[in-house]
Design a protein around this motif. Sequence first.
Motif, PDB file in Angstrom:
ATOM      1  N   ALA A   1      -5.180  -3.220   0.797  1.00  0.00           N
ATOM      2  CA  ALA A   1      -4.956  -3.564   2.199  1.00  0.00           C
ATOM      3  C   ALA A   1      -5.685  -4.833   2.618  1.00  0.00           C
ATOM      4  N   TYR A   2      -6.824  -5.125   1.989  1.00  0.00           N
ATOM      5  CA  TYR A   2      -7.606  -6.299   2.366  1.00  0.00           C
ATOM      6  C   TYR A   2      -7.569  -7.391   1.299  1.00  0.00           C
TER       7      TYR A   2
ATOM      8  N   GLY B   1      -5.146  -5.150  10.482  1.00  0.00           N
ATOM      9  CA  GLY B   1      -5.297  -5.862   9.228  1.00  0.00           C
ATOM     10  C   GLY B   1      -5.831  -7.269   9.450  1.00  0.00           C
ATOM     11  N   GLY B   2      -6.384  -7.835   8.382  1.00  0.00           N
ATOM     12  CA  GLY B   2      -6.856  -9.208   8.454  1.00  0.00           C
ATOM     13  C   GLY B   2      -8.275  -9.373   8.941  1.00  0.00           C
TER      14      GLY B   2
ATOM     15  N   THR C   1      -3.705   5.452   7.492  1.00  0.00           N
ATOM     16  CA  THR C   1      -3.959   5.720   8.915  1.00  0.00           C
ATOM     17  C   THR C   1      -3.945   7.206   9.240  1.00  0.00           C
TER      18      THR C   1
ATOM     19  N   ALA D   1      -0.012  -4.453   1.689  1.00  0.00           N
ATOM     20  CA  ALA D   1      -1.122  -4.216   2.613  1.00  0.00           C
ATOM     21  C   ALA D   1      -0.673  -3.362   3.794  1.00  0.00           C
ATOM     22  N   GLU D   2       0.493  -3.659   4.317  1.00  0.00           N
ATOM     23  CA  GLU D   2       1.014  -2.890   5.448  1.00  0.00           C
ATOM     24  C   GLU D   2       1.308  -1.451   5.045  1.00  0.00           C
TER      25      GLU D   2
ATOM     26  N   GLY E   1      -1.882   0.457   4.744  1.00  0.00           N
ATOM     27  CA  GLY E   1      -2.375   0.730   6.086  1.00  0.00           C
ATOM     28  C   GLY E   1      -1.662   1.913   6.711  1.00  0.00           C
TER      29      GLY E   1
END
Length: 533
Positions: free
Chosen positions: A326-327, A385-386, A491, A483-484, A487
């Motif tokens: 994700a990162y 994210g980010g 979650t 990454a999405e 996430g």
Amino acid sequence: MRVASGSLQGSVPGSEDAAGAQPVASTARSFGQNTMPLSPLRLRFLVASLLTVSFLGALDHTVVSTSLATIAGELGALELMGWVVVGYTLASTVLLPVLGKLGDVLGPRRVFLVSLLLFLVASLACGFAQDMTWLVVSRVVQGMSSAGLQLMSQTIIAKVTTPRERPRYMAIIGAAFPIAILVGPVLGGAITDYWGWSWVFWINIPVGLVALAFAFVAVPRLGRGVIPRHYDVAGAAAFTLGLVSLVIGVTWASERSGGVQAVAALVVAAIALFAFFVIEVRAPEPMVPLRFFANRTIAAGTALSAIIGVGLFSITAYLPTFFQMAYQVSATVSGLVPIATVLGMLVSNLVTGWLASRTGRYRIFPIIGTCMGAAGLFLMAGLPGGLPLWVPMLVMAVVGMGTGSFMSLIVAVVQSAAPDNQTGAITASINLARQVGSTIATAIIGGSIAFGVARLLPAGLDPASLTPHAVHQASAATQGTVAEIYGQVFTPIFIALATTYAIGIIAALLLPHGRLSDEPHTATPEPAESLSA
């Protein structure tokens, strides 16, 4: 009907001395059925010895992880690799109530020394393993003996300290686990690279022999309990069958690969655990004293212990994967997040243990800790994210601090609410709740991640070959998609774990008000409470 907790006169509210005995003088420490002085120097020596042995047992659970691939490759049995860890974990979990009962009957010193000797022999056998079956069997024996080391260390501390002293010393012993998490994987990798994987196990021998020598001198001969006329063999067998079937069934079900076998295992687990409950209720000498869970302190404390296993221990192993995907960070960098979590746990564990011993107050710490855990995990679920990596590191450090604030303390509080002749059994029960919760939740989370990622991946991306290295080499669009997806998958997991901690807030609030006492196995409740019907 008044629910009594045996030899304690309200070390925490909800417990009282059923025999009506007066507490002994605070200048002596109680050893089982005997009372004898223990000098501060000898107590420190004892704590150092128990910490060393506890660290060995905890380290052996984490140090093997980085050497598993090398071991499996050299022994030529990749399909059995997982059982090197699972066999150790299951054996250490299943034996907890059995060893707790033995500690109460035979005395914790005997069980502790035998466990340490068995641990050293099993470590030697692991290093000499010629095939994976040999190694797995040796690891099972190692797990059994490790359970005795961890459990008897806590039981011995409970026997030789007052309720007021206990949180401080229990926190020191409890520090072995987070330290082992921090250094275990790195140490295991370095030993494997430079000495060979056999030394991952053999390194226990010299350290363990020194600890054994210390233990013979430092661990006092504690009083033995009454030898039971009937051993709860049926309860032990039902519990073992139920727990093993439950873990296997949950693992298969979460992986969506078990089908009929998973259902069959879960049915067997349900029947066996129900039989275990019936046996324990009727047994004259039950392995797990269920009647004591009518005590509010013991019931709430056990629930809090289970919440630690479900809410944090289960997710720690998956955090590096989440941050790598994700990162988009490297494996080395991704390890900073669990390190921050464990450091927070270690610091708060020591601080709250010291504060509880200094003030006698204990209830506020699990209340604050569960609130911190719930808030941190809810925040993790909503982080966009980010963000720079230090943000989730800080958030997970808060979760670790919240968990550490009652991780060892709750064991000390529950021990203080139990009668002296059931200290081992109660200590085993609270540890059992934590380990079972962690094992089952870990299996569920792992299966949920695998299923969720496979379901959301677009066509052309094979989940079986989706490694962090492959993703980092892919296009920016693919990296963003992965990454999405991660996430989205993590979650609801973070939300579920945060909800677990929120339930823990209720359990913490149910802890009765009270202050830990300077008297052995007693306390001065404020006000005195007991459960009555």
